[in-house]
Write an enzyme that holds these catalytic residues in place. Structure first.
Site, PDB file in Angstrom:
ATOM      1  CD  GLU A  72      47.924  85.700  53.440  1.00 25.63           C
ATOM      2  OE1 GLU A  72      48.706  85.009  54.099  1.00 25.63           O
ATOM      3  OE2 GLU A  72      47.631  85.450  52.253  1.00 25.63           O
ATOM      4  CG  HIS A  75      44.631  80.871  53.018  1.00 27.45           C
ATOM      5  ND1 HIS A  75      45.971  80.756  53.287  1.00 27.45           N
ATOM      6  CD2 HIS A  75      44.265  79.755  52.354  1.00 27.45           C
ATOM      7  CE1 HIS A  75      46.402  79.602  52.804  1.00 27.45           C
ATOM      8  NE2 HIS A  75      45.392  78.978  52.231  1.00 27.45           N
TER       9      HIS A  75
END
Length: 119
Positions: A72, A75
């Site tokens: 996460e 990203h």
């Protein structure tokens, strides 16, 4: 002439990074890591998931899954870099608007789209 070359190279870099962000975003979603770090811009109040895991090492009921958190956060870092590239392109287009060889409308529309998407 160099202005348009600089903008084209930035646009190419942004396009390639956007492709990577979209593909990696799909990977994050498919591995169910979308809320690996629920707060933004950090991860449980820390810059990296490793720092969050180190601070949370003494507890037994930690919601942090380090692999998902890293996916996460990578990203997020990629998407933030893409947003920064778009802002740089818009700033350069605004700065060079009097010369006439650099497009102004498209970078400003991109900034608007990024802001809309972030909301």
């Amino acid at each position: 002439m160099y202005r348009i070359v600089v903008l084209r190279r930035l646009a190419l870099a942004a396009m390639l990074l956007a492709f990577c962000v979209v593909v990696f975003g799909a990977y994050v979603r498919l591995t169910d890591a979308g809320l690996g770090c629920p707060d933004w811009p950090g991860c449980y109040g820390h810059v990296t998931p490793a720092a969050a895991a180190a601070a949370d090492a003494g507890t037994t009921d930690s919601p942090l899954h380090l692999g998902k958190a890293w996916r996460e956060m990578i990203h997020r870092y990629g998407a933030s870099t893409l947003g920064l590239l778009i802002l740089v392109m818009a700033a350069l287009a605004w700065r060079w608007r009097r010369h006439g060889d650099a497009p102004l409308a498209l970078p400003l529309v991109l900034v608007g789209l990024v802001i809309f998407q972030g909301m």
